[in-house]
Design an enzyme around this catalytic site. Sequence first.
Site, PDB file in Angstrom:
ATOM      1  N   TRP A  82       2.100   3.113  -2.448  1.00  0.00           N
ATOM      2  CA  TRP A  82       1.703   4.115  -3.454  1.00  0.00           C
ATOM      3  C   TRP A  82       0.398   4.804  -3.058  1.00  0.00           C
ATOM      4  O   TRP A  82       0.290   6.031  -3.132  1.00  0.00           O
ATOM      5  CB  TRP A  82       1.575   3.467  -4.831  1.00  0.00           C
ATOM      6  N   ASP A 102      -5.752  -5.954  -5.545  1.00  0.00           N
ATOM      7  CA  ASP A 102      -4.631  -6.898  -5.437  1.00  0.00           C
ATOM      8  C   ASP A 102      -5.179  -8.294  -5.197  1.00  0.00           C
ATOM      9  O   ASP A 102      -6.301  -8.467  -4.709  1.00  0.00           O
ATOM     10  CB  ASP A 102      -3.700  -6.514  -4.280  1.00  0.00           C
ATOM     11  N   LYS A 143       4.922  -1.194 -14.113  1.00  0.00           N
ATOM     12  CA  LYS A 143       6.232  -1.817 -13.949  1.00  0.00           C
ATOM     13  C   LYS A 143       6.484  -2.803 -15.083  1.00  0.00           C
ATOM     14  O   LYS A 143       5.570  -3.494 -15.553  1.00  0.00           O
ATOM     15  CB  LYS A 143       6.322  -2.551 -12.606  1.00  0.00           C
ATOM     16  N   ASP A 166      -8.411 -10.383  -9.064  1.00  0.00           N
ATOM     17  CA  ASP A 166      -7.612 -10.232 -10.276  1.00  0.00           C
ATOM     18  C   ASP A 166      -8.233  -9.111 -11.116  1.00  0.00           C
ATOM     19  O   ASP A 166      -9.440  -9.125 -11.384  1.00  0.00           O
ATOM     20  CB  ASP A 166      -7.631 -11.555 -11.043  1.00  0.00           C
ATOM     21  N   GLY A 195       0.754  -1.236   0.000  1.00  0.00           N
ATOM     22  CA  GLY A 195       0.000   0.000   0.000  1.00  0.00           C
ATOM     23  C   GLY A 195       0.788   1.290   0.000  1.00  0.00           C
ATOM     24  O   GLY A 195       0.234   2.360   0.250  1.00  0.00           O
ATOM     25  N   ASP A 245       2.043  -1.637 -10.090  1.00  0.00           N
ATOM     26  CA  ASP A 245       3.333  -2.115  -9.591  1.00  0.00           C
ATOM     27  C   ASP A 245       3.362  -3.644  -9.604  1.00  0.00           C
ATOM     28  O   ASP A 245       4.099  -4.275  -8.845  1.00  0.00           O
ATOM     29  CB  ASP A 245       3.571  -1.582  -8.174  1.00  0.00           C
TER      30      ASP A 245
END
Length: 215
Positions: A71, A88, A169, A105, A69, A129
């Site tokens: 970000w 998540d 990312k 998901d 958490g 991320d």
Amino acid sequence: MIQRLNSNKIKKSNSSSQWMRRHLNDHFVKKANKLNYRSRAVFKLEEIQDKFHILKDNQTIIDLGVSPGGWSQWILQNQQNSSVLAVDLIDCEPFSNRVKFYKGDFTDKKTQEWLVDKSGGKVNIILSDIAPNTTGNHKVDALKMSVILEDIISFSDDFLLPGGHLVMKSFMSNFDAQLSKLLKEKFKMVKHFKPKSSRKESPEIYIIAISKKKS
């Protein structure tokens, strides 16, 4: 009786111990602990913001792969009127009511229905991320990362407003010409960025896709 130790277990144990020592001595880990941040990853987002200025107040933001958490925590502290929809596969400790969390998901229909319900269907920023659990097999890991990136880009087609931004990312070896071409067709500018707070040995980079074009 003398018990023989498995050499693979010894190597794994030594590797884990070395990682833990590096982690505890890491400048950004110490800084995160001092400032009461949830993770050192908060400094990566801070660097991205300092360079690209994509986050502005009063935005709706999706944070994919949010846990633990960092970000979302940074957004809460620096964007007084922005709200975050956090997703998540694993649990995440609760935030204030400006961050709503869904365990699932992001490609799943139920998750996307929840996001539509909470956002009205479109958001200003998508942050990701997410990285796959690595196997050590370069080809397998590269394929897994590529699939995630393609899913995120497709996800941005549905959820990102025109003029909105995407941050995700990647691994240096995974962001190939085809993905780059795809993003450049959809966004006005695409940049690669490796924050100073990213570990030197890590292959991670961040793809900053700025200003989604109107379809």
